[in-house]
Motif scaffolding. Sequence first.
Motif, PDB file in Angstrom:
ATOM      1  N   MET A   1       0.671  18.666  -4.340  1.00  0.00           N
ATOM      2  CA  MET A   1       1.463  17.439  -4.462  1.00  0.00           C
ATOM      3  C   MET A   1       0.613  16.276  -4.972  1.00  0.00           C
ATOM      4  N   ILE A   2      -0.623  16.152  -4.411  1.00  0.00           N
ATOM      5  CA  ILE A   2      -1.492  15.060  -4.818  1.00  0.00           C
ATOM      6  C   ILE A   2      -1.860  15.171  -6.295  1.00  0.00           C
ATOM      7  N   LYS A   3      -2.187  16.375  -6.764  1.00  0.00           N
ATOM      8  CA  LYS A   3      -2.579  16.551  -8.162  1.00  0.00           C
ATOM      9  C   LYS A   3      -1.485  16.110  -9.116  1.00  0.00           C
ATOM     10  N   ASN A   4      -0.246  16.436  -8.793  1.00  0.00           N
ATOM     11  CA  ASN A   4       0.879  16.034  -9.636  1.00  0.00           C
ATOM     12  C   ASN A   4       1.077  14.523  -9.624  1.00  0.00           C
ATOM     13  N   LYS A   5       0.915  13.904  -8.464  1.00  0.00           N
ATOM     14  CA  LYS A   5       1.101  12.457  -8.367  1.00  0.00           C
ATOM     15  C   LYS A   5      -0.006  11.707  -9.096  1.00  0.00           C
ATOM     16  N   LEU A   6      -1.214  12.282  -9.103  1.00  0.00           N
ATOM     17  CA  LEU A   6      -2.323  11.631  -9.806  1.00  0.00           C
ATOM     18  C   LEU A   6      -2.040  11.493 -11.301  1.00  0.00           C
ATOM     19  N   LEU A   7      -1.288  12.436 -11.840  1.00  0.00           N
ATOM     20  CA  LEU A   7      -0.975  12.428 -13.275  1.00  0.00           C
ATOM     21  C   LEU A   7       0.015  11.327 -13.656  1.00  0.00           C
ATOM     22  N   THR A   8       0.751  10.837 -12.682  1.00  0.00           N
ATOM     23  CA  THR A   8       1.802   9.853 -12.972  1.00  0.00           C
ATOM     24  C   THR A   8       1.406   8.426 -12.592  1.00  0.00           C
ATOM     25  N   LEU A   9       0.181   8.228 -12.140  1.00  0.00           N
ATOM     26  CA  LEU A   9      -0.243   6.900 -11.705  1.00  0.00           C
ATOM     27  C   LEU A   9      -0.297   5.911 -12.864  1.00  0.00           C
ATOM     28  N   PRO A  10       0.131   4.663 -12.648  1.00  0.00           N
ATOM     29  CA  PRO A  10       0.080   3.642 -13.702  1.00  0.00           C
ATOM     30  C   PRO A  10      -1.295   2.991 -13.797  1.00  0.00           C
ATOM     31  N   ALA A  11      -1.670   2.590 -14.991  1.00  0.00           N
ATOM     32  CA  ALA A  11      -2.944   1.898 -15.214  1.00  0.00           C
ATOM     33  C   ALA A  11      -2.714   0.388 -15.080  1.00  0.00           C
ATOM     34  N   GLU A  12      -2.220  -0.023 -13.916  1.00  0.00           N
ATOM     35  CA  GLU A  12      -1.869  -1.415 -13.648  1.00  0.00           C
ATOM     36  C   GLU A  12      -2.433  -1.845 -12.306  1.00  0.00           C
ATOM     37  N   PRO A  13      -2.491  -3.154 -12.056  1.00  0.00           N
ATOM     38  CA  PRO A  13      -2.987  -3.610 -10.754  1.00  0.00           C
ATOM     39  C   PRO A  13      -1.983  -3.319  -9.648  1.00  0.00           C
ATOM     40  N   GLY A  14      -2.488  -3.220  -8.439  1.00  0.00           N
ATOM     41  CA  GLY A  14      -1.595  -2.976  -7.312  1.00  0.00           C
ATOM     42  C   GLY A  14      -2.338  -2.481  -6.094  1.00  0.00           C
ATOM     43  N   CYS A  15      -1.588  -1.911  -5.148  1.00  0.00           N
ATOM     44  CA  CYS A  15      -2.156  -1.384  -3.912  1.00  0.00           C
ATOM     45  C   CYS A  15      -1.800   0.083  -3.748  1.00  0.00           C
ATOM     46  N   TYR A  16      -2.634   0.800  -3.018  1.00  0.00           N
ATOM     47  CA  TYR A  16      -2.363   2.199  -2.726  1.00  0.00           C
ATOM     48  C   TYR A  16      -2.490   2.416  -1.216  1.00  0.00           C
ATOM     49  N   LEU A  17      -1.678   3.309  -0.698  1.00  0.00           N
ATOM     50  CA  LEU A  17      -1.647   3.599   0.735  1.00  0.00           C
ATOM     51  C   LEU A  17      -1.914   5.090   0.932  1.00  0.00           C
ATOM     52  N   MET A  18      -3.032   5.427   1.540  1.00  0.00           N
ATOM     53  CA  MET A  18      -3.387   6.812   1.805  1.00  0.00           C
ATOM     54  C   MET A  18      -2.755   7.262   3.122  1.00  0.00           C
ATOM     55  N   LYS A  19      -2.214   8.492   3.133  1.00  0.00           N
ATOM     56  CA  LYS A  19      -1.521   8.991   4.323  1.00  0.00           C
ATOM     57  C   LYS A  19      -2.108  10.322   4.791  1.00  0.00           C
ATOM     58  N   ASN A  20      -2.007  10.568   6.105  1.00  0.00           N
ATOM     59  CA  ASN A  20      -2.459  11.842   6.662  1.00  0.00           C
ATOM     60  C   ASN A  20      -1.289  12.810   6.781  1.00  0.00           C
ATOM     61  N   LYS A  21      -1.519  13.957   7.401  1.00  0.00           N
ATOM     62  CA  LYS A  21      -0.486  14.993   7.491  1.00  0.00           C
ATOM     63  C   LYS A  21       0.706  14.578   8.348  1.00  0.00           C
ATOM     64  N   LYS A  22       0.521  13.552   9.181  1.00  0.00           N
ATOM     65  CA  LYS A  22       1.624  13.046  10.002  1.00  0.00           C
ATOM     66  C   LYS A  22       2.443  11.981   9.273  1.00  0.00           C
ATOM     67  N   GLY A  23       2.008  11.639   8.055  1.00  0.00           N
ATOM     68  CA  GLY A  23       2.690  10.596   7.303  1.00  0.00           C
ATOM     69  C   GLY A  23       2.247   9.195   7.670  1.00  0.00           C
ATOM     70  N   GLU A  24       1.187   9.098   8.473  1.00  0.00           N
ATOM     71  CA  GLU A  24       0.675   7.792   8.889  1.00  0.00           C
ATOM     72  C   GLU A  24      -0.214   7.198   7.794  1.00  0.00           C
ATOM     73  N   VAL A  25      -0.120   5.905   7.595  1.00  0.00           N
ATOM     74  CA  VAL A  25      -0.988   5.214   6.644  1.00  0.00           C
ATOM     75  C   VAL A  25      -2.366   5.071   7.290  1.00  0.00           C
ATOM     76  N   ILE A  26      -3.365   5.700   6.710  1.00  0.00           N
ATOM     77  CA  ILE A  26      -4.714   5.669   7.289  1.00  0.00           C
ATOM     78  C   ILE A  26      -5.676   4.778   6.502  1.00  0.00           C
ATOM     79  N   TYR A  27      -5.274   4.382   5.297  1.00  0.00           N
ATOM     80  CA  TYR A  27      -6.115   3.473   4.521  1.00  0.00           C
ATOM     81  C   TYR A  27      -5.275   2.753   3.474  1.00  0.00           C
ATOM     82  N   VAL A  28      -5.550   1.459   3.306  1.00  0.00           N
ATOM     83  CA  VAL A  28      -4.888   0.638   2.278  1.00  0.00           C
ATOM     84  C   VAL A  28      -5.970   0.033   1.394  1.00  0.00           C
ATOM     85  N   GLY A  29      -5.784   0.128   0.086  1.00  0.00           N
ATOM     86  CA  GLY A  29      -6.731  -0.471  -0.841  1.00  0.00           C
ATOM     87  C   GLY A  29      -6.008  -1.155  -1.982  1.00  0.00           C
ATOM     88  N   LYS A  30      -6.734  -1.969  -2.736  1.00  0.00           N
ATOM     89  CA  LYS A  30      -6.162  -2.624  -3.907  1.00  0.00           C
ATOM     90  C   LYS A  30      -6.970  -2.220  -5.127  1.00  0.00           C
TER      91      LYS A  30
END
Length: 220
Positions: A1-30
Amino acid sequence: MIKNKLLTLPAEPGCYLMKNKKGEVIYVGKAKNIKNRVNSYFRGSSHDNKTTKLVSNIVDFDYIVTNSEKEALILEYNLIKHHKPRFNIIFMDDSSYPYLRITDEKYPTIRLVRDAKRIKNAKYFGPYPNVGYARELLSLIEKIYPLRKCKSMGSKVCLYYHIGLCLGPCEYDIDSKVYEKMTEEITSFLNGNTSVVKDELIKRRDEFAKQLLFEKAKDM
């Protein structure tokens, strides 16, 4: 799933939210470029131990596109406040956390400080994920709110006044209510209410664009 999503990422400014297997947000970055930044987590093995631990816990991620890096910074701050991600806390400098301090004076100041010593008659906000993040936040606030910059006031205005980053209370009689309003808005912002600051950035960006000052508009 991650590999497919990496291909669709935009080359624009913004934030990303990393999640664990429980769906919890474990890290936020800009990021200035979401595509490059998020991909960097999953390429190579030159991470430090903390980042390696983070990556091993990521099973999914989301992202939010913004109009500028400044908007991404505000959004990141809001998201961290809301989710309180585990790894944003772990990534803090264990020896001394960075805080922002607003003094309770007639002409207040805002500064980046460590938590070793606290003074009376001041408000502290933080700790923040790292010193770089706290400095960016301080820089953003200083562009909008021209609080006093000098440690001890003289009798003549300095460079900060001439470049619009201070009202010059050392030389001019400034109504204390002006400073009260600024500190109230800064306090509200640092407590998680980002709407006023975001609206001000958009207003300034639009004003610069009307004047054809596109570099300044982009910086907003």
